[in-house]
Enzyme design. Structure first.
Site, PDB file in Angstrom:
ATOM      1  N   HIS A 137     -25.085  -5.823 -46.458  1.00 29.51           N
ATOM      2  CA  HIS A 137     -25.795  -4.666 -45.918  1.00 29.51           C
ATOM      3  C   HIS A 137     -27.078  -5.181 -45.270  1.00 29.51           C
ATOM      4  CE1 HIS A 137     -28.268  -0.969 -46.102  1.00 29.51           C
ATOM      5  NE2 HIS A 137     -27.149  -0.289 -46.277  1.00 29.51           N
ATOM      6  N   ASP A 180     -26.822  -7.960 -55.149  1.00 31.25           N
ATOM      7  CA  ASP A 180     -26.994  -6.563 -54.747  1.00 31.25           C
ATOM      8  C   ASP A 180     -25.824  -5.770 -55.335  1.00 31.25           C
ATOM      9  OD1 ASP A 180     -26.926  -4.117 -53.481  1.00 31.25           O
ATOM     10  OD2 ASP A 180     -27.056  -4.908 -51.450  1.00 31.25           O
ATOM     11  N   GLN A 209     -23.232  -1.139 -54.521  1.00 28.74           N
ATOM     12  CA  GLN A 209     -21.882  -0.604 -54.346  1.00 28.74           C
ATOM     13  C   GLN A 209     -20.975  -0.873 -55.537  1.00 28.74           C
ATOM     14  OE1 GLN A 209     -20.810   1.373 -51.892  1.00 28.74           O
ATOM     15  NE2 GLN A 209     -22.862   1.324 -51.012  1.00 28.74           N
ATOM     16  N   LYS A 242     -26.231   6.105 -56.234  1.00 27.86           N
ATOM     17  CA  LYS A 242     -24.819   5.718 -56.194  1.00 27.86           C
ATOM     18  C   LYS A 242     -24.135   6.000 -57.537  1.00 27.86           C
ATOM     19  CE  LYS A 242     -25.764   3.236 -52.344  1.00 27.86           C
ATOM     20  NZ  LYS A 242     -25.364   3.590 -50.983  1.00 27.86           N
ATOM     21  N   CYS A 293     -24.560   0.139 -41.756  1.00 20.99           N
ATOM     22  CA  CYS A 293     -25.651  -0.825 -42.013  1.00 20.99           C
ATOM     23  C   CYS A 293     -25.082  -2.210 -42.318  1.00 20.99           C
ATOM     24  CB  CYS A 293     -26.546  -0.360 -43.152  1.00 20.99           C
ATOM     25  SG  CYS A 293     -27.483   1.117 -42.770  1.00 20.99           S
TER      26      CYS A 293
END
Length: 404
Positions: free
Chosen positions: A121, A198, A201, A224, A362
Site C-alpha cells: 500500500h 503492516d 489487511q 478494519k 492505493c
C-alpha cells in the site's frame, strides 16, 4: 459454523437500502462495518464519562483512564504482546508506520539499505522513500510474479549486511495475497535487520501472535476490525521503542519540562503526545472482544468459503479476469471485465445497491505491473453471504449489457 443471519442483526447498517435495493457491502478491505455493541460503547463514553485521561483526579477522568487502559490491555492480549506498554495507540496504520519511519531517521546512514515488497500500500512505500531522502539510505523492492506472490529467491539476494530494515504487508490490500512473513522475518533477522509488518489487511482474518512471529514492529487499524476510524496500534518490541525518539512533542509524552531541557515519559506515553482518540481506543477494545466472541478460526473458515464461492461464480462471467491468484489468499477478489473501465462497472452496480471498490486501491505499483488503470475489488467479511455474491454476479451481468 457461523450463524450469519444472527451476526448480521448486530450491524444496523446492513438493514439499509441503497437506491431502493438491499445494501450489499463488499468494500470490507477499505473499512469494515460496525456492530451495535461498538456504537453503544462510543455513545456511552460521550454520554456518561467524557473526560481527558491520565491527567485528572476527578471521577470522570479516572473512569475514562481506566476504560482506555483496559482497552490497551485487550489489544495487548489479542496480539500477544509481552507488555501492555509495547502497545502504542495511534490514529491508525499510516500514523503507526510514520512513527517508525521518522524514528529511524536517527538510526540510518548513507549507504544503508531498506527493503519493501512490490505488494505494498502507498502507506508502506511513501514513508520509506521519505526516510531514504532524509538519510541517504537506498530502497530496494522484492518483486512479484503474475500470481501476485513475492519472489522469495530474489528477497534472499537483496538481503545483505547493509540491510537495516525490512517492511512488508502481511496481506495485500489490492490482491488478498498472504505473504510468508515468518520466512521474511527470520531471514531479515539473520541479516541483522529489523522488520515492520503492516497488518491492516491481515487482522480482520488472522489473529497475529507478535511474540511467536518475533516481529519487531506490527501495525494495524481498528476500522478494519469492526472498530471506529481514526484509531489503530503500533506494537514494538520494548528494546526498539526505547531506541526510537518521540514522533511528536506535547503534553502527555513528557516527564519534566523546563525552558532549558525536557525529559520524556516512559513507554507507551513517549509516543502518545496530546489528547488521544479516547472513545476510539475504548471502542477498539470492544470491537476486538466482539470479534473474539465469534472466533477468528470460524471467521477465517467461513470467509474462505465465500472466497471460493465468489471466485467460482465470477469466473463464469465471460471475459472476467481475476488479478491475484496466489495459493494463500484472504477473501479479496480483484478483477476486470474485458476492456470495460472498472469505474464504470462500480458506478452501475452501486445503482443496484452493491458497494465495491474501484481504482488502484492505493497500490499503484501493482497496477503498473499488470499494465492496468485499476481493478474492481470485492472484499468479503464474516457478515456477508453467498446470496449477496449471487446478487453481485447478476449486477455485473447487467453492467456488461449496458457497457458493451
Amino acid at each position: 459454523m457461523l450463524d450469519v443471519q444472527k451476526i448480521r442483526e448486530d450491524f444496523p447498517i446492513l438493514q439499509r437500502q441503497i437506491n431502493g435495493n438491499p445494501l450489499v457491502y463488499f468494500d470490507n478491505a477499505a473499512t469494515s462495518q460496525t456492530p451495535q455493541i461498538v456504537i453503544d460503547a462510543i455513545v456511552d463514553y460521550y454520554s456518561n464519562y467524557n473526560a481527558n485521561i491520565h491527567r485528572g483526579v476527578h471521577t470522570l477522568s479516572q473512569e475514562a483512564t481506566d476504560a482506555y487502559e483496559k482497552a490497551r490491555k485487550i489489544v495487548q492480549q489479542h496480539f500477544n504482546a509481552k507488555n501492555s506498554y509495547e502497545i502504542i495507540l495511534t490514529a491508525g496504520t499510516t500514523h503507526s508506520i510514520n512513527i517508525v519511519a521518522t524514528g529511524f531517521t536517527t538510526l540510518l546512514s548513507k549507504g544503508d539499505e531498506i527493503i519493501v515488497s512490490a505488494l505494498e500500500h502507498h502507506s508502506n512505500i511513501v514513508p520509506w522513500q521519505m526516510l531514504c531522502e532524509r538519510t541517504g539510505a537506498m530502497l530496494k523492492v522484492i518483486p512479484m510474479n503474475e500470481e501476485g506472490a513475492l519472489l522469495m529467491d530474489v528477497y534472499d539476494q537483496l538481503l545483505s549486511n547493509k540491510t537495516k530494515l525490512v517492511f512488508t504487508n502481511h496481506v495485500s490490500n489490492a490482491l488478498g495475497t498472504v505473504n510468508p512473513i515468518e520466512e521474511i522475518i527470520s531471514k531479515a533477522h539473520k541479516a541483522g535487520a529489523a522488520v515492520l509488518i503492516d497488518g491492516a489487511q491481515a487482522c480482520p482474518h488472522i489473529k497475529p501472535d507478535v511474540q511467536a512471529l518475533d516481529v519487531d514492529f506490527y501495525v494495524a487499524s481498528a476500522h478494519k476490525l469492526c472498530g471506529p476510524t481514526g484509531v489503530g496500534l503500533l506494537y514494538g518490541k520494548e528494546e526498539w521503542l526505547n531506541k526510537l525518539p518521540p514522533y511528536q512533542g506535547g503534553g502527555e509524552m513528557i516527564d519534566q519540562v523546563s525552558f532549558e531541557k525536557t525529559t520524556y515519559a516512559g513507554l507507551p506515553h513517549k509516543f502518545e503526545a496530546g489528547t488521544p482518540n479516547i472513545c476510539g481506543g475504548i471502542a477498539f477494545g470492544v470491537a476486538l472482544d466482539y470479534m473474539n466472541s465469534i472466533g477468528f478460526e470460524k471467521i477465517a473458515n467461513y470467509e474462505h468459503e465465500l472466497l471460493e464461492y465468489g471466485t467460482k461464480k465470477l469466473l463464469e462471467i465471460k471475459g472476467l479476469r481475476i488479478y491475484g491468484t496466489a495459493k494463500h489468499k484472504t477473501s479479496v477478489i480483484s478483477f476486470n471485465i474485458g476492456s470495460i473501465h472498472p469505474y464504470d462497472v462500480g458506478s452501475i452496480v452501486d445503482k443496484l445497491g452493491i458497494a465495491v471498490r474501484t481504482g488502484h486501491h492505493c497500490a499503484q505499483p501493482i497496477m503498473d505491473f499488470y499494465k492496468i488503470p485499476g481493478t474492481i475489488r470485492a472484499s468479503f467479511s464474516f457478515y456477508n453471504t453467498k446470496e449477496e455474491i449471487d446478487a453481485l454476479v447478476t449486477a455485473l451481468k447487467k453492467a456488461i449489457l449496458m457497457l458493451s
